[in-house]
Design an enzyme around this catalytic site. Sequence first.
Site, PDB file in Angstrom:
ATOM      1  N   LYS A 170       0.870  -1.179   0.000  1.00 38.81           N
ATOM      2  CA  LYS A 170       0.000   0.000   0.000  1.00 38.81           C
ATOM      3  C   LYS A 170       0.901   1.220   0.000  1.00 38.81           C
ATOM      4  O   LYS A 170       2.071   1.140   0.401  1.00 38.81           O
ATOM      5  CB  LYS A 170      -0.850  -0.010   1.281  1.00 38.81           C
ATOM      6  CG  LYS A 170      -2.110   0.791   1.190  1.00 38.81           C
ATOM      7  CD  LYS A 170      -3.287  -0.017   0.669  1.00 38.81           C
ATOM      8  CE  LYS A 170      -4.526   0.839   0.559  1.00 38.81           C
ATOM      9  NZ  LYS A 170      -5.693   0.081   0.114  1.00 38.81           N
TER      10      LYS A 170
ATOM     11  N   GLY B 210     -18.884   7.932  -0.411  1.00 36.87           N
ATOM     12  CA  GLY B 210     -17.949   8.276  -1.482  1.00 36.87           C
ATOM     13  C   GLY B 210     -18.150   7.271  -2.603  1.00 36.87           C
ATOM     14  O   GLY B 210     -19.283   6.870  -2.906  1.00 36.87           O
TER      15      GLY B 210
ATOM     16  N   VAL C 176     -17.300   3.915  -2.987  1.00 32.07           N
ATOM     17  CA  VAL C 176     -17.838   2.597  -2.614  1.00 32.07           C
ATOM     18  C   VAL C 176     -19.225   2.738  -1.992  1.00 32.07           C
ATOM     19  O   VAL C 176     -20.171   2.037  -2.369  1.00 32.07           O
ATOM     20  CB  VAL C 176     -16.878   1.871  -1.635  1.00 32.07           C
ATOM     21  CG1 VAL C 176     -17.491   0.577  -1.129  1.00 32.07           C
ATOM     22  CG2 VAL C 176     -15.532   1.613  -2.297  1.00 32.07           C
TER      23      VAL C 176
HETATM   24  P1  NAD Z   1     -13.869   7.864  -1.121  1.00 32.43           P
HETATM   25  O1  NAD Z   1     -12.846   8.889  -0.771  1.00 32.43           O
HETATM   26  O2  NAD Z   1     -14.516   7.950  -2.453  1.00 32.43           O
HETATM   27  O3  NAD Z   1     -15.036   7.869  -0.026  1.00 32.43           O
HETATM   28  C1  NAD Z   1     -14.832   8.006   1.336  1.00 32.43           C
HETATM   29  C2  NAD Z   1     -15.990   8.849   1.846  1.00 32.43           C
HETATM   30  O4  NAD Z   1     -15.954   8.893   3.268  1.00 32.43           O
HETATM   31  C3  NAD Z   1     -15.936  10.300   1.353  1.00 32.43           C
HETATM   32  O5  NAD Z   1     -17.192  10.665   0.791  1.00 32.43           O
HETATM   33  C4  NAD Z   1     -15.621  11.091   2.612  1.00 32.43           C
HETATM   34  O6  NAD Z   1     -16.160  12.398   2.590  1.00 32.43           O
HETATM   35  C5  NAD Z   1     -16.266  10.210   3.675  1.00 32.43           C
HETATM   36  N1  NAD Z   1     -15.788  10.411   5.031  1.00 32.43           N
HETATM   37  C6  NAD Z   1     -14.525  10.668   5.478  1.00 32.43           C
HETATM   38  N2  NAD Z   1     -14.518  10.766   6.821  1.00 32.43           N
HETATM   39  C7  NAD Z   1     -15.786  10.535   7.235  1.00 32.43           C
HETATM   40  C8  NAD Z   1     -16.408  10.490   8.495  1.00 32.43           C
HETATM   41  N3  NAD Z   1     -15.739  10.706   9.632  1.00 32.43           N
HETATM   42  N4  NAD Z   1     -17.744  10.198   8.555  1.00 32.43           N
HETATM   43  C9  NAD Z   1     -18.454   9.974   7.424  1.00 32.43           C
HETATM   44  N5  NAD Z   1     -17.913  10.041   6.195  1.00 32.43           N
HETATM   45  C10 NAD Z   1     -16.603  10.315   6.106  1.00 32.43           C
HETATM   46  O7  NAD Z   1     -13.185   6.448  -0.871  1.00 32.43           O
HETATM   47  P2  NAD Z   1     -13.692   5.014  -1.338  1.00 32.43           P
HETATM   48  O8  NAD Z   1     -12.895   4.619  -2.509  1.00 32.43           O
HETATM   49  O9  NAD Z   1     -15.166   4.999  -1.410  1.00 32.43           O
HETATM   50  O10 NAD Z   1     -13.195   4.114  -0.124  1.00 32.43           O
HETATM   51  C11 NAD Z   1     -13.921   4.047   1.078  1.00 32.43           C
HETATM   52  C12 NAD Z   1     -13.305   3.009   2.008  1.00 32.43           C
HETATM   53  O11 NAD Z   1     -13.322   1.742   1.358  1.00 32.43           O
HETATM   54  C13 NAD Z   1     -11.842   3.263   2.377  1.00 32.43           C
HETATM   55  O12 NAD Z   1     -11.600   2.787   3.685  1.00 32.43           O
HETATM   56  C14 NAD Z   1     -11.067   2.422   1.394  1.00 32.43           C
HETATM   57  O13 NAD Z   1      -9.790   2.062   1.871  1.00 32.43           O
HETATM   58  C15 NAD Z   1     -11.980   1.217   1.303  1.00 32.43           C
HETATM   59  N6  NAD Z   1     -11.834   0.450   0.067  1.00 32.43           N
HETATM   60  C16 NAD Z   1     -12.060   1.035  -1.135  1.00 32.43           C
HETATM   61  C17 NAD Z   1     -11.933   0.264  -2.292  1.00 32.43           C
HETATM   62  C18 NAD Z   1     -12.235   0.844  -3.643  1.00 32.43           C
HETATM   63  O14 NAD Z   1     -12.383   0.076  -4.599  1.00 32.43           O
HETATM   64  N7  NAD Z   1     -12.357   2.153  -3.774  1.00 32.43           N
HETATM   65  C19 NAD Z   1     -11.563  -1.072  -2.216  1.00 32.43           C
HETATM   66  C20 NAD Z   1     -11.360  -1.653  -0.962  1.00 32.43           C
HETATM   67  C21 NAD Z   1     -11.501  -0.867   0.180  1.00 32.43           C
END
Ligand code: NAD
Length: 363
Positions: free
Chosen positions: A80, A178, A180
């Site tokens: 990572k 966001g 996901v």
């Molecule tokens: P993203 O940045 O698109 O979405 C994250 C969202 O969380 C944002 O809308 C942000 O404003 C919100 N956020 C941040 N702090 C917050 C809080 N305290 N309370 C409520 N909302 C809050 O990221 P993503 O790609 O959707 O990823 C989300 C999670 O899933 C992360 O932990 C990431 O590591 C994990 N993940 C993502 C993927 C992927 O394919 N994108 C794959 C595996 C795991």
Amino acid sequence: MTIFSNLTSMEHEQLVFCHDKSTGLKAIIAIHDTTLGPALGGCRMWNYETEEDAIQDVLRLSRGMTYKAAITGLNLGGGKSVIIGDPSMKSEALFKVFGRFIDSLNGRYITAEDVNMRVEDMEQVATETPYVSGVSSGSGDPSPITALGVYHGIRASVAHRLGKNDLKGLKIAVQGVGNVGTYLCELLHKDGVELFVADINNDRVANAKDKYGAKSASLDSIHKLDLDVFAPCALGAILNDKTIPELNTPIVAGGANNQLLHEEAHSKMLQELGILYAPDYVINAGGLVNVYQELKGYDEVGVRHQAEKIYHTLTSIYKEAAASGTTTILASNKIAEKRLEQARSIKVLGNGLDNQLWYKPNN
Ligand code: NAD
């Protein structure tokens, strides 16, 4: 913090600090384990309060990737990276420099998107190195497949804990809408779920209310709602001493990485409260499946099929945990570690001295 004691306790291979004065790049790449293949894992851009926070995050996230690949049956190691800073500091030059650092590792680490990183950013990284996945010429944004895997994981958790084969009418809260979280809301909405959402970004909350009829909850109350499933889809460490006693749900199953602040203690706390926890790295493996397929030649039907298999992987973990009395994440770790041990123990067959010297006498 002593860095080597962290590397030893979490069993990392390598930690790389990257710096470039002209672009302001400060990045850390962590390679946890390359037993099963090159270390693959996304890059997160985040304005960490301290450098220690950034190091801890990248160490924990990269270890999670090793376990995720192992339990999902992929031939990948765990890695990572994090770029320290606000998305406002994004620039073409910054991503190009970051790409050069990745390239210097010669394929030991392959990057992809994570929080605050978009496909366009990865395309700039990819101008300097081939060790990038999730670009638009390949599999693109992994989030829809991650969300699909989380959706099937929620179905498996509901079937196991509540004995129900559909989600209609269930109350599910998605923390973080966001990439996901929003795709997950779309799938849950189609199944007739009553949705609750919270996000620090008000536009994203408004979008979920508009499109999926979600009700909004405050940032500090979303996990306390009376629910069937709480789905953390924002950042990690959301399950801790303070929040766990406040939960009012039989199931926690969401896409965020590293949801448990302390894996062992907090998974036990959940177990004692009768809350079924879907191990994060198992339920959110869809994104990794997606980028893995990109490396092998993308096949969308195959990818969707593999994301659906998360249902069965979780069901076996739940059965194993129930049979052995352990927590779901410890049961899952054990299955993943067994695969890693088996891979390490496979005998390396010599292929002739000219081809490869696997042992060099010291004379
Ligand atoms: P993203 O940045 O698109 O979405 C994250 C969202 O969380 C944002 O809308 C942000 O404003 C919100 N956020 C941040 N702090 C917050 C809080 N305290 N309370 C409520 N909302 C809050 O990221 P993503 O790609 O959707 O990823 C989300 C999670 O899933 C992360 O932990 C990431 O590591 C994990 N993940 C993502 C993927 C992927 O394919 N994108 C794959 C595996 C795991």
